[in-house]
Design an enzyme around this catalytic site. Structure first.
Site, PDB file in Angstrom:
ATOM      1  N   LYS A  50       0.764  -1.068   0.083  1.00 43.23           N
ATOM      2  CA  LYS A  50      -0.097  -0.041   0.176  1.00 43.23           C
ATOM      3  C   LYS A  50       1.119   1.198  -0.020  1.00 43.23           C
ATOM      4  O   LYS A  50       0.642   2.235  -0.965  1.00 43.23           O
ATOM      5  CB  LYS A  50      -0.877  -0.125   1.227  1.00 43.23           C
ATOM      6  CG  LYS A  50      -2.113  -0.979   1.029  1.00 43.23           C
ATOM      7  CD  LYS A  50      -2.682  -0.996   2.513  1.00 43.23           C
ATOM      8  CE  LYS A  50      -3.799  -2.341   2.563  1.00 43.23           C
ATOM      9  NZ  LYS A  50      -4.458  -2.758   3.644  1.00 43.23           N
ATOM     10  N   GLN A  94      -4.172  -0.953   9.760  1.00 38.94           N
ATOM     11  CA  GLN A  94      -4.150  -2.256   9.394  1.00 38.94           C
ATOM     12  C   GLN A  94      -4.758  -3.200  10.114  1.00 38.94           C
ATOM     13  O   GLN A  94      -4.669  -3.381  11.435  1.00 38.94           O
ATOM     14  CB  GLN A  94      -2.816  -2.795   8.906  1.00 38.94           C
ATOM     15  CG  GLN A  94      -2.764  -4.028   8.090  1.00 38.94           C
ATOM     16  CD  GLN A  94      -3.582  -4.270   6.689  1.00 38.94           C
ATOM     17  OE1 GLN A  94      -3.588  -3.158   6.010  1.00 38.94           O
ATOM     18  NE2 GLN A  94      -3.956  -5.243   6.196  1.00 38.94           N
ATOM     19  N   ASP A 117     -10.759   3.380   4.509  1.00 39.43           N
ATOM     20  CA  ASP A 117     -10.987   2.009   4.493  1.00 39.43           C
ATOM     21  C   ASP A 117     -12.647   1.873   4.282  1.00 39.43           C
ATOM     22  O   ASP A 117     -13.033   0.936   4.199  1.00 39.43           O
ATOM     23  CB  ASP A 117     -10.627   1.441   5.838  1.00 39.43           C
ATOM     24  CG  ASP A 117      -9.291   0.482   5.532  1.00 39.43           C
ATOM     25  OD1 ASP A 117      -9.030   0.068   4.515  1.00 39.43           O
ATOM     26  OD2 ASP A 117      -8.599   0.617   6.575  1.00 39.43           O
TER      27      ASP A 117
HETATM   28  N1  GUN Z   1      -7.009  -6.251   6.630  1.00 42.24           N
HETATM   29  C1  GUN Z   1      -7.501  -7.116   5.602  1.00 42.24           C
HETATM   30  N2  GUN Z   1      -7.925  -6.205   4.503  1.00 42.24           N
HETATM   31  C2  GUN Z   1      -7.925  -4.865   5.098  1.00 42.24           C
HETATM   32  C3  GUN Z   1      -8.299  -3.493   4.611  1.00 42.24           C
HETATM   33  O1  GUN Z   1      -8.869  -3.622   3.524  1.00 42.24           O
HETATM   34  N3  GUN Z   1      -8.134  -2.626   5.228  1.00 42.24           N
HETATM   35  C4  GUN Z   1      -7.401  -2.657   6.594  1.00 42.24           C
HETATM   36  N4  GUN Z   1      -7.314  -1.622   7.186  1.00 42.24           N
HETATM   37  N5  GUN Z   1      -6.906  -3.863   7.035  1.00 42.24           N
HETATM   38  C5  GUN Z   1      -7.241  -4.885   6.105  1.00 42.24           C
END
Ligand code: GUN
Length: 286
Positions: A50, A94, A117
């Site tokens: 990311k 995350q 998110d």
């Molecule tokens: N863990 C797995 N997928 C995601 C996501 O789309 N966003 C976040 N913040 N954590 C995750």
């Protein structure tokens, strides 16, 4: 029939390139703050990807790696500081978080305007009621793949396998808003195979390797595989038996190289939308 492969990697790369060109004209750099608590290896890889994509698109910001024993109060204080920071347009914590931290408290601490998110109840509520909102990246990426592949959605029978708050439920809401007739199936659904066979669009998001077999797929159906499962030999596979399903499907996404890259491209799109909305450079895209 042999399915057309929906190349998520190529679609995401093209969208990221367009996004970078747009960012270059803004006169400011959208800021994305990523927080990783602990050192879960899979989360570390996701966060690194990311961050790399954000830098490449011309975004500002960085990743804060906090120790696994960080207290909930300390994490909430960090989020409050990022909420107040005018240079930060998007905040991503995350998941999963260590067990001593309440995930929902963390999600609800993020300013909904910076919630790239799309997990905050305000954004979830706005999504379900059809108002413009920041929409969770994987579900929004799934809709982008369907649109880019030219899959007809209005009036189509769609099934979503898995009712998670991160994927299944928001994807079902998005498909409903796009005028599909949606079945949201889960672990208690009776005769999943029969439900699946009726669908013209199958979204698999259960996290069970190759659960969906070829004979579950109606001829010509579009199959979007959200699953990322690791086989004992270390290679990745989805929730769909790809070889079998491709013989029936009209369209199918591979794993890896399908939904995964779209999730990251969508995170950047959400951050740009949030930045524009906050900084008054045009309306936030839905
Ligand atoms: N863990 C797995 N997928 C995601 C996501 O789309 N966003 C976040 N913040 N954590 C995750």
């Amino acid at each position: 029939m042999s399915a057309r492969i929906i190349d998520g990697k190529a679609i995401a790369a093209a969208r990221r390139e367009r996004l970078a060109a747009e960012v270059a004209t803004l006169g400011f750099r959208p800021g994305l703050a990523v927080i990783l608590v602990g050192d879960d290896p899979a989360s570390s890889v996701y966060v690194r990807n990311k961050q790399k994509a954000a830098v490449k698109a011309g975004f500002a910001g960085g990743t804060e790696r906090l120790p696994a024993e960080t207290s909930e109060a300390a994490l909430l204080a960090r989020i409050a500081a990022l909420n107040a920071d005018p240079e930060v347009d998007g905040i991503l914590v995350q998941l999963p978080l260590p067990a001593h931290i309440r995930t929902q408290a963390v999600i609800e601490a993020i300013d909904p305007a910076k919630d790239v998110d799309g997990f905050h109840p305000i954004n979830v509520g706005r999504l379900v009621t059809g108002q413009p909102s920041l929409v969770a990246c994987t579900p929004k990426g799934v809709m982008t793949l369907l649109a880019e592949a030219g899959v007809p959605v209005p009036g189509a029978r769609a099934i979503v396998l898995g009712r998670s708050t991160i994927v299944g439920r928001p994807v079902a809401a998005l498909l409903t808003l796009a005028d599909a007739t949606v079945t949201l199936a889960h672990s208690r659904t009776r005769d999943l195979a029969a439900e699946c066979r009726r669908a013209e669009i199958v979204i698999a998001a259960v996290g069970r390797p190759e659960l969906v077999r070829g004979d579950w797929i109606a001829p010509g159906a579009a199959v979007i595989d959200v699953g990322i499962n690791r086989r004992p030999d270390g290679t990745l596979t989805g929730d769909v038996a790809f070889g079998e399903a491709s013989a029936h499907a009209g369209w199918i996404t591979p794993v890896p190289g399908g939904v995964g890259p779209m999730t990251i491209a969508t995170l950047l799109e959400n951050t740009l939308s949030a930045a524009r909305a906050r900084r008054g450079k045009g309306a936030r895209a839905a």
